[in-house]
Motif scaffolding. Structure first.
Motif, PDB file in Angstrom:
ATOM      1  N   GLU A 300       0.497  -1.418  -0.182  1.00 60.54           N
ATOM      2  CA  GLU A 300      -0.188   0.132   0.109  1.00 60.54           C
ATOM      3  C   GLU A 300       0.866   1.225  -0.154  1.00 60.54           C
ATOM      4  N   SER A 301       2.250   0.952   0.536  1.00 62.37           N
ATOM      5  CA  SER A 301       2.607   2.318   0.763  1.00 62.37           C
ATOM      6  C   SER A 301       3.014   2.560  -1.048  1.00 62.37           C
ATOM      7  N   ILE A 302       3.909   1.641  -1.519  1.00 65.11           N
ATOM      8  CA  ILE A 302       3.817   1.911  -2.620  1.00 65.11           C
ATOM      9  C   ILE A 302       3.303   2.594  -3.291  1.00 65.11           C
ATOM     10  N   SER A 303       1.968   1.749  -3.219  1.00 66.78           N
ATOM     11  CA  SER A 303       0.443   2.696  -4.360  1.00 66.78           C
ATOM     12  C   SER A 303       0.258   4.115  -3.796  1.00 66.78           C
ATOM     13  N   TRP A 304       0.351   4.531  -3.116  1.00 64.62           N
ATOM     14  CA  TRP A 304      -0.012   5.437  -2.047  1.00 64.62           C
ATOM     15  C   TRP A 304       1.494   6.717  -2.845  1.00 64.62           C
ATOM     16  N   MET A 305       2.681   5.767  -2.795  1.00 69.94           N
ATOM     17  CA  MET A 305       3.993   7.041  -3.399  1.00 69.94           C
ATOM     18  C   MET A 305       3.829   6.977  -5.061  1.00 69.94           C
ATOM     19  N   GLU A 306       3.471   5.291  -5.554  1.00 70.04           N
ATOM     20  CA  GLU A 306       2.716   5.883  -6.801  1.00 70.04           C
ATOM     21  C   GLU A 306       2.030   7.239  -7.664  1.00 70.04           C
ATOM     22  N   LYS A 307       1.040   6.670  -6.791  1.00 73.30           N
ATOM     23  CA  LYS A 307      -0.294   8.064  -6.514  1.00 73.30           C
ATOM     24  C   LYS A 307       0.632   9.620  -5.854  1.00 73.30           C
ATOM     25  N   GLY A 308       1.508   9.253  -5.739  1.00 73.57           N
ATOM     26  CA  GLY A 308       1.597  10.795  -4.759  1.00 73.57           C
ATOM     27  C   GLY A 308       0.859  11.539  -4.003  1.00 73.57           C
ATOM     28  N   LEU A 309       0.859  10.598  -2.878  1.00 76.51           N
ATOM     29  CA  LEU A 309      -0.013  10.776  -1.883  1.00 76.51           C
ATOM     30  C   LEU A 309       1.032  10.493  -0.750  1.00 76.51           C
ATOM     31  N   ILE A 310       1.458  10.005  -0.615  1.00 73.29           N
ATOM     32  CA  ILE A 310       3.379  10.106  -0.179  1.00 73.29           C
ATOM     33  C   ILE A 310       4.079  10.323  -1.320  1.00 73.29           C
ATOM     34  N   THR A 311       5.690  11.119  -0.035  1.00 72.37           N
ATOM     35  CA  THR A 311       6.813  11.261  -1.020  1.00 72.37           C
ATOM     36  C   THR A 311       7.730  10.765  -0.554  1.00 72.37           C
ATOM     37  N   ILE A 312       8.609  10.398  -0.782  1.00 67.73           N
ATOM     38  CA  ILE A 312       9.896  10.501  -0.560  1.00 67.73           C
ATOM     39  C   ILE A 312      11.356  11.490   0.064  1.00 67.73           C
ATOM     40  N   HIS A 313      11.556  11.801   0.377  1.00 66.86           N
ATOM     41  CA  HIS A 313      12.593  13.076   0.799  1.00 66.86           C
ATOM     42  C   HIS A 313      13.750  12.436   1.133  1.00 66.86           C
ATOM     43  N   ILE A 314      14.400  12.494   0.511  1.00 61.82           N
ATOM     44  CA  ILE A 314      15.803  12.380   0.626  1.00 61.82           C
ATOM     45  C   ILE A 314      17.032  13.277   1.024  1.00 61.82           C
ATOM     46  N   SER A 315      17.439  13.010   2.390  1.00 61.65           N
ATOM     47  CA  SER A 315      18.009  14.900   2.855  1.00 61.65           C
ATOM     48  C   SER A 315      19.377  14.567   2.374  1.00 61.65           C
ATOM     49  N   HIS A 316      20.531  13.122   1.871  1.00 66.30           N
ATOM     50  CA  HIS A 316      21.503  13.169   2.118  1.00 66.30           C
ATOM     51  C   HIS A 316      22.213  11.488   1.405  1.00 66.30           C
ATOM     52  N   THR A 317      22.662  11.954   0.278  1.00 68.29           N
ATOM     53  CA  THR A 317      23.041  10.807  -0.284  1.00 68.29           C
ATOM     54  C   THR A 317      24.739  10.557  -0.442  1.00 68.29           C
ATOM     55  N   TYR A 318      25.475   9.217  -0.146  1.00 69.78           N
ATOM     56  CA  TYR A 318      26.669   8.846   0.355  1.00 69.78           C
ATOM     57  C   TYR A 318      26.844   7.264  -0.837  1.00 69.78           C
ATOM     58  N   SER A 319      28.526   7.858  -1.052  1.00 68.01           N
ATOM     59  CA  SER A 319      28.540   6.517  -1.709  1.00 68.01           C
ATOM     60  C   SER A 319      29.634   5.843  -0.262  1.00 68.01           C
TER      61      SER A 319
END
Length: 351
Positions: A300-319
């Motif tokens: 359901e979380s994947i479905s909500w992400m696909e519909k734009g109901l939730i957004t994954i906020h990425i703060s930092h990315t590292y190698s």
């Protein structure tokens, strides 16, 4: 393949990550030529990992302070996303080239991982794999807590007071709004406060200059609400005790974790008198005891992400060679959203 190996217990943020040619005092080390895992059953799937998420449990595990203590050495890591690289002869759900996300007890801090097909979740075409890698643990935890355990409804006030700008905290804010609840959050600093407001939080307390109890009581009065119905707590410590002063009769307390390092005391006598319900939630154990619930939470979380109901906020990315910096961002609460390790991406950024 590249893999991050924990060879001893200690703080992974304390020193630069070593490797075979340049050892360091860090408990973690990058192994450049670690053996690629082979398919170990007819239904096994090997995934080329694009990104893997840092969770506080990963940090505690390397410290040796988590409830599950794997034997040394081990490859840490839990949730990830990537591309199917190889499949066993009995695999029916996936083919080479499919995009998937999943979580594992260990092993995602590596460029390849093998899991059974039943543990993988397919992703829609064009999905951002870095964002998807941040979804399973954070949003899965909050979904099980709020939807399955608390049965959160639109008539209730939800308070992810503690750690609201972190991984599970910001997911709780968003799922609370999807459920239609009144969401009251808390954070330290104007940047985190603004971030939570952008997610739809109805009221945000800035703990650097506001009193939690006074601010929330004022908001509840303005909305003609008697108290907080659901307390979502991944942090513990002193603020848990203060938060209990705000709970409504019949409220529910969701014990998610103890990122503060302090385990709070929830008085049984007050729990009785106010008819509170206390839920302990160890999300990972659902894979053993209630796998269908866990699967539903991620699907359901994947479905909500696909519909734009939730957004994954990425703060930092590292190698992976910068894993110490990633753990430092997590430990020192610099993150607003999720901290990620990304493969095939040697740079780092703060978004």
């Amino acid at each position: 393949m590249e893999a991050l190996l924990c060879k001893k217990l200690g703080d992974p943020a304390s020193a630069s990550v070593g490797n075979e040619s340049e050892p360091s005092s860090s408990p973690i080390e990058v192994i450049r030529n670690y053996p690629i895992p082979q398919l170990n059953s007819p239904t096994a799937v090997r995934v080329k990992v694009k990104a893997t998420s840092l969770n506080y449990a990963n940090y505690l595990q390397i410290l040796g302070k988590y409830q599950e203590k794997p034997p040394l050495p081990f490859i840490p890591g839990s949730d990830y996303a990537g591309t199917v690289d190889a499949v066993g002869p009995a695999v029916t759900k996936f083919k080479v080239g499919d995009h998937v996300c999943a979580f594992a007890a260990l092993g995602s801090f590596a460029s390849f991982i093998v899991q059974d097909q039943s543990l993988l979740f397919g992703l829609p075409k064009g999905c951002d794999l870095v964002a998807a890698a941040a979804l399973p643990v954070a949003f899965g935890t909050s979904h099980v807590a709020l939807v399955h355990r608390a049965s959160l409804s639109s008539s209730q006030a939800l308070c992810p007071f503690l750690g609201a700008a972190g991984g599970v905290g910001f997911s709780a804010v968003q799922i609370g709004k999807v459920c239609g609840a009144v969401v009251i959050a808390a954070a330290r600093g104007a940047e985190k406060v603004q971030f939570l407001k952008s997610l739809g939080a109805d009221h945000v307390v800035d703990l650097t200059n506001q009193n939690l109890t006074a601010s929330v009581k004022g908001f509840l009065k303005s909305r003609k609400l008697k108290g907080v119905d659901v307390l979502y707590d991944p942090v513990g410590g002193k603020l848990t005790k203060e938060s209990m002063k705000l709970l409504n009769w019949g409220a529910q307390i969701l014990v998610i974790g103890f990122a503060s390092g302090e385990i709070p005391v929830i008085p049984a006598n007050i729990t009785l008198v106010k008819n509170w319900t206390v839920h302990g939630l160890y999300w990972g154990s659902y894979s053993i005891h209630r796998p269908a619930v866990l699967e539903d939470s991620i699907q359901e979380s994947i479905s909500w992400m696909e519909k734009g109901l939730i957004t994954i906020h990425i703060s930092h990315t590292y190698s992976i060679s910068e894993a110490n910096l990633a753990f430092s961002a997590l430990r020192d609460r610099k993150a607003i959203g999720k901290v990620m390790i990304v493969f095939d991406d040697m740079g780092r950024s703060k978004l």
